[in-house]
Design an enzyme around this catalytic site. Structure first.
Site, PDB file in Angstrom:
ATOM      1  N   CYS A   1      62.568  11.054  39.396  1.00 46.36           N
ATOM      2  CA  CYS A   1      63.921  11.475  39.022  1.00 46.36           C
ATOM      3  C   CYS A   1      64.357  12.875  39.420  1.00 46.36           C
ATOM      4  O   CYS A   1      65.484  13.052  39.877  1.00 46.36           O
ATOM      5  CB  CYS A   1      64.156  11.246  37.534  1.00 46.36           C
TER       6      CYS A   1
ATOM      7  N   HIS B   1      66.806  18.584  34.073  1.00 44.94           N
ATOM      8  CA  HIS B   1      65.532  18.335  34.761  1.00 44.94           C
ATOM      9  C   HIS B   1      65.437  18.985  36.140  1.00 44.94           C
ATOM     10  O   HIS B   1      64.712  18.505  37.010  1.00 44.94           O
ATOM     11  CB  HIS B   1      65.277  16.823  34.876  1.00 44.94           C
TER      12      HIS B   1
END
Length: 473
Positions: free
Chosen positions: A76, A133
């Site tokens: 991701c 993230h």
């Protein structure tokens, strides 16, 4: 006669105003909403024949353009970075793994993010809601210093859906401040999206990057959602091995995962309904995509595709994706254009009529001509990392030392337009094509970054999370 002329002038004046208003609406820059979901597999949506009901996502597929050849990175953080920069994550050292809590890595500040470009184009409100993230140890990596005007969500991945903690500390934020909002994270993200849409649409066009953490682990669902999939509170919950995320576990992983996906779909439906209720759906671009394939051992599905997250098999990098923009291109069809995460940046800039050129060369391409059906397809090679290249007809996977997740004994070649499940290696049948693709791959394999994210476990031992994940330096 004078009354007649006066009436005629009034009618013409009204018509003129209506035409000007209509023209102004059609010339107005679009609102932009990117809905990025986490670890949703190819076979986890109804329109791909999945077993979990996803009526809202399926409806979006019918209304928009189904991107049947949309590719991502295999994990991701690299996908998120490539989406927001239009560049292969290899260029800034973020291809092989995600950014874990104990890492000091962040996407280089030399990279220009999408909201930075949209600011100059008149997009006053540019919000990220959900999972970041892309760096958390320094303010220079914070979303509010990468072009976003509002941040609501979490800096790390894999937070607890109910407590919003990672490594025992609260990781839920409203801009630079800790947020103590109570609720299931998927619901809270959708609530904030709806709140922002209702506020932002009154001004200039807006940009929302809605990065749901669902259905990424830990597998946790609300009891009402679990009950719709047969949950029995008198029976034990599935074991989670002492990991974070104890609340909200159903009787089985499959049941819990289905409840999570169903809840995600319902919240996406709430967002789409808000656009319709406010009558702004026609000139709002909605891009829906997953960040990679389903995570192994967490009850997702790659459907007819081979492989899962962490690999460059189609099941790891070919994601469910849909784009809708009713005012500009018709929906209800399936595009076979090879496209993906690095194309989002240039395509959105073209849609928003951004004239400024980004300072760094882009790897992505603008696919609007195909979406508008002014061009049938664009020939291109798309680099998937770790010695893997795909185009309209072919996909080559090289045997590389770092390609351990693939477990390849030798290079393989697939005629991917005819062999979507990657069953037949045709390298020996099409030697000239194989050699040509090997040559095409060489410059991509040669990409080197000045800094790279360390292996996932480096720095984990003895790590203590900062209080409420405050970013201060």
């Amino acid at each position: 006669m004078k009354k007649y002329l006066a009436g005629t002038l009034i009618i013409l004046s009204v018509l003129g105003f209506s035409l000007r208003e209509s023209t102004a609406q059609s010339n107005k820059k679009p609102n932009i909403i990117i809905i990025l979901v986490d670890d949703l597999g190819w076979g986890d949506v109804g329109y791909h024949g999945g077993n979990i009901p996803t009526p809202n996502i399926d409806r979006l597929a019918k209304q928009g353009v189904e991107l049947n050849r949309f590719y991502t990175a295999a994990v991701c953080s690299p996908t998120r970075a490539g989406l927001l920069t239009g560049r292969y994550p290899d260029r800034f050292g973020l291809r092989k793994t995600v950014i874990p809590p104990w890492s000091d890595f962040g996407v280089s500040t030399d990279e220009v993010f999408l909201p930075e470009m949209l600011k100059a184009a008149g997009y006053k409100n540019r919000a990220i809601l959900g999972k970041w993230h892309l760096g958390h140890v320094s303010l220079k990596y914070h979303p509010l210093n990468r072009g976003f005007t509002h941040f609501y969500g979490h800096l790390n991945g894999a937070i607890d859906y109910f407590t919003h903690k990672r490594e025992g500390e609260l990781d839920w934020h409203n801009d630079f401040n800790s947020s103590y909002d109570v609720g299931y994270s998927t619901d809270l993200i959708a609530d904030e999206a709806i709140k922002n849409i209702r506020s932002y649409h009154k001004e200039s066009p807006f940009f929302l990057y809605i990065a749901f953490n669902a259905p990424h682990g830990p597998l946790q669902a609300k009891e009402d959602d679990l009950k719709r999939f047969g949950y029995d509170a008198t029976k034990p919950s599935f074991p989670n091995g002492g990991k974070e995320g104890d609340e909200g576990r159903g009787n089985t992983k499959q049941q819990t995962y289905a409840a999570m996906v169903s809840n995600l779909d319902a919240n996406i439906g709430r967002i789409l309904k808000t656009l319709n209720d406010l009558k702004i759906d026609q000139n709002t671009i909605v891009l829906f995509q997953s960040d990679n394939g389903y995570a192994p051992n967490e009850a997702g599905s790659s459907g007819i595709l081979r492989g899962s997250k962490f690999t460059q098999w189609e099941g790891g990098v070919r994601a469910p994706a849909i784009i809708r923009w009713p005012q500009v291109f018709k929906g209800g069809w399936k595009s076979e254009q090879v496209t993906g995460f690095v194309d989002v940046f240039p395509t959105i800039l073209a849609a928003a009529d951004v004239m400024e050129k980004p300072k760094n060369p882009l790897d992505g391409i603008n696919v609007l001509p195909v979406l508008k059906q002014k061009q049938s397809f664009i020939n291109r090679n798309l680099f998937l990392g770790d010695g893997v290249l795909v185009n309209r007809n072919w996909k080559i996977l090289e045997k590389l030392d770092q390609n351990s997740g693939m477990k390849l004994k030798s290079d393989v070649l697939f005629q991917i337009d005819r062999d979507v499940s990657e069953k037949n290696d045709v390298k020996d049948q099409y030697t000239s094509t194989y050699q040509l693709l090997k040559k095409d791959l060489a410059p991509f394999n040669a990409i080197k970054a000045t800094a790279e994210v360390a292996n996932f476990d480096v720095g984990k031992k003895g790590f203590v999370a900062p209080k409420e994940w405050k970013v201060e330096k």
